[in-house]
Design a protein around this motif. Structure first.
Motif, mmCIF file in Angstrom:
data_model
loop_
_atom_site.group_PDB
_atom_site.id
_atom_site.type_symbol
_atom_site.label_atom_id
_atom_site.label_comp_id
_atom_site.label_asym_id
_atom_site.label_seq_id
_atom_site.Cartn_x
_atom_site.Cartn_y
_atom_site.Cartn_z
ATOM 1 N N LEU A 1 34.665 40.664 35.843
ATOM 2 C CA LEU A 1 34.649 41.841 36.706
ATOM 3 C C LEU A 1 34.100 41.474 38.075
ATOM 4 N N THR A 2 34.571 42.157 39.089
ATOM 5 C CA THR A 2 33.907 42.130 40.390
ATOM 6 C C THR A 2 33.062 43.381 40.513
ATOM 7 N N SER A 3 32.177 43.399 41.502
ATOM 8 C CA SER A 3 31.353 44.591 41.692
ATOM 9 C C SER A 3 32.211 45.806 42.017
ATOM 10 N N ALA A 4 33.363 45.605 42.677
ATOM 11 C CA ALA A 4 34.243 46.734 43.001
ATOM 12 C C ALA A 4 34.788 47.406 41.748
ATOM 13 N N ASP A 5 34.899 46.641 40.654
ATOM 14 C CA ASP A 5 35.395 47.216 39.404
ATOM 15 C C ASP A 5 34.409 48.199 38.788
ATOM 16 N N SER B 1 27.130 34.931 34.216
ATOM 17 C CA SER B 1 27.251 33.908 35.239
ATOM 18 C C SER B 1 28.431 34.271 36.135
ATOM 19 N N VAL B 2 28.658 33.493 37.171
ATOM 20 C CA VAL B 2 29.689 33.876 38.135
ATOM 21 C C VAL B 2 30.547 32.684 38.544
ATOM 22 N N THR B 3 31.762 32.999 38.925
ATOM 23 C CA THR B 3 32.616 32.100 39.684
ATOM 24 C C THR B 3 32.964 32.835 40.976
ATOM 25 N N ARG B 4 33.726 32.215 41.828
ATOM 26 C CA ARG B 4 34.092 32.842 43.098
ATOM 27 C C ARG B 4 35.598 33.020 43.181
ATOM 28 N N ARG B 5 36.029 34.192 43.603
ATOM 29 C CA ARG B 5 37.447 34.453 43.779
ATOM 30 C C ARG B 5 37.900 33.820 45.087
ATOM 31 N N ALA B 6 38.921 33.001 45.032
ATOM 32 C CA ALA B 6 39.307 32.175 46.180
ATOM 33 C C ALA B 6 39.671 33.001 47.410
ATOM 34 N N GLY B 7 40.438 34.055 47.247
ATOM 35 C CA GLY B 7 40.962 34.768 48.393
ATOM 36 C C GLY B 7 39.918 35.450 49.246
ATOM 37 N N ASP B 8 38.998 36.191 48.607
ATOM 38 C CA ASP B 8 38.020 36.952 49.387
ATOM 39 C C ASP B 8 36.583 36.523 49.138
ATOM 40 N N PHE B 9 36.396 35.463 48.356
ATOM 41 C CA PHE B 9 35.088 34.881 48.124
ATOM 42 C C PHE B 9 34.184 35.789 47.297
ATOM 43 N N ALA B 10 34.740 36.841 46.700
ATOM 44 C CA ALA B 10 33.920 37.758 45.910
ATOM 45 C C ALA B 10 33.434 37.076 44.640
#
Length: 400
Positions: free
Chosen positions: A138-142, A173-182
């Motif tokens: 999930l992203t925080s926007a979700d 834990s986290v990874t980073r979304r390539a397009g917007d760095f979220a």
């Protein structure tokens, strides 16, 4: 026995060698082996979202390796060699050191609002964990729970706060979304390799001792303040540890000319007679991220002016110190203008000690070569020098 004595020039060379600048950049194709060696020198890579040039976390690799595949960090994260956590602020760290951060995960977050969410809305925390188990990353926007307009930098909504709480606690834990760095949040067991999670958790004292040893190795030579800053520990938490390491013969006490505090150096530290480095350093490179150390080690006063109003900036918006040999000899305000395909040098400055005609020409020539190399790596067609700064005219001549 009296402490070993180092000149500040010797201390600089020890420090730069510890960070990987004591050897030349790879001459051929850069691959994962080179990445691992650079990461072993640095120990961690600070993350920053500013993208006026390139994401800051890419620049320490360029400084040490030169042009390289820009997927190295993402590839290492995907393959389980890197994880992200609050180390030297937000940082990439080798997953083999995950166990060294678990003492921090067991503590409250340093921000009261993040801790409060677990106390005030425990059911929401459980719901977020269940949704992650059920639906995946999930992203925080979700999880947006915002009421009212978006505020300033740290105006987080409840969903973001819960995710950050779980991230701090090590459950997520986290990874980073390539397009917007979220940040893309997921259960830790889906990101951190099982063999890493299976490593026994040390006591806080054991973990701090290992982190202190690592910091001394990465610094080469440093004061207690330098050592504490590397993994953002407190002086009081490491003072006794360093004393023990000296007594055990793992670390030497040294006096550095001009420093008013004792310094400490690993018994295994390299002491090269010279350093032949050339690099543009991000403001968040381990060599320069502690501003007090910059002044002691390089006689270089450095402040980030991103958040300073433009009329009050001295050197520019996103300024990179320029390392040549074992000294910081200049600074450049850089911007990648992707629309025009240019690397813009918005300001060029030489340090006062290097402001002689011969040295000015040398610094401009070397900096121009480094900028051309960077422009090519970023897929930009040319370098353009804007007429600002006391080195700008020399830079334009060198680029011609």
């Amino acid at each position: 026995m009296a402490p070993r004595r180092l000149s500040v020039h010797e201390a600089r060379r020890v420090a730069l060698a510890a960070q990987g600048f004591g050897r030349p950049r790879p001459s051929g194709r850069v691959d994962r082996r080179h990445f691992r060696r650079a990461l072993d020198d640095m120990g961690l890579i600070q993350i920053d979202s500013v993208n006026v040039l390139v994401r800051s976390q890419e620049l320490p690799l360029f400084a040490r390796l030169g042009p390289h595949p820009r997927t190295l960090i993402d590839d290492a994260t995907r393959d389980g060699e890197l994880f992200e956590y609050w180390v030297h602020v937000a940082s990439h760290m080798p997953t083999k050191h995950h166990h060294l951060m678990r003492w921090k995960m067991s503590r409250d977050h340093s921000w009261k609002d993040v801790n409060a969410i677990a106390r005030e809305r425990p059911e929401f925390v459980r719901e977020v964990l269940e949704r992650l188990r059920r639906d995946g990353p999930l992203t925080s926007a979700d999880l947006s729970q915002r009421q009212g307009p978006k505020g300033q930098w740290w105006d987080w909504d409840a969903g973001k706060t819960v995710l950050e709480y779980l991230f701090w606690k090590g459950q997520v834990s986290v990874t980073r979304r390539a397009g917007d760095f979220a940040r893309l949040y997921d259960l830790a067991e889906r990101i951190i390799p099982p063999e890493v999670l299976a490593v026994p958790t040390p006591t806080e004292a054991e973990a701090r001792r290992e982190l202190t040893l690592l910091a001394i190795r990465h610094l080469g030579v440093g004061t207690l303040a330098d050592i504490a800053d590397y993994h953002r520990q407190r002086l009081g938490d490491i003072r006794g540890i360093v004393t023990d390491l000296v007594r055990e013969g793992l670390v030497d006490t040294v006096d550095v000319d001009g420093w008013d505090q004792p310094a400490f150096m690993s018994r295994d530290a390299s002491r090269p007679r010279s350093i032949e480095a050339r690099a543009l350093l991000t403001p968040f490179d381990p060599v320069v991220w502690f501003r007090e150390r910059d002044e002691r080690l390089f006689q270089f006063r450095y402040r980030i002016e991103i958040y300073t109003p433009a009329p009050r900036r001295t050197f520019g918006y996103y300024v990179l110190p320029f390392l040549l040999g074992d000294r910081l000899v200049g600074r450049f305000d850089l911007k990648a203008d992707r629309h025009s395909g240019k690397l813009l040098v918005q300001a060029s400055w030489i340090e006062p000690d290097d402001d002689t005609p011969v040295r000015r020409a040398e610094v401009a020539t070397e900096a121009s070569e480094e900028l051309r190399l960077m422009a090519d790596w970023l897929g930009l067609g040319s370098v353009e020098v804007i007429d600002r700064g006391d080195l700008a005219a020399s830079m334009r001549r060198a680029l011609r």
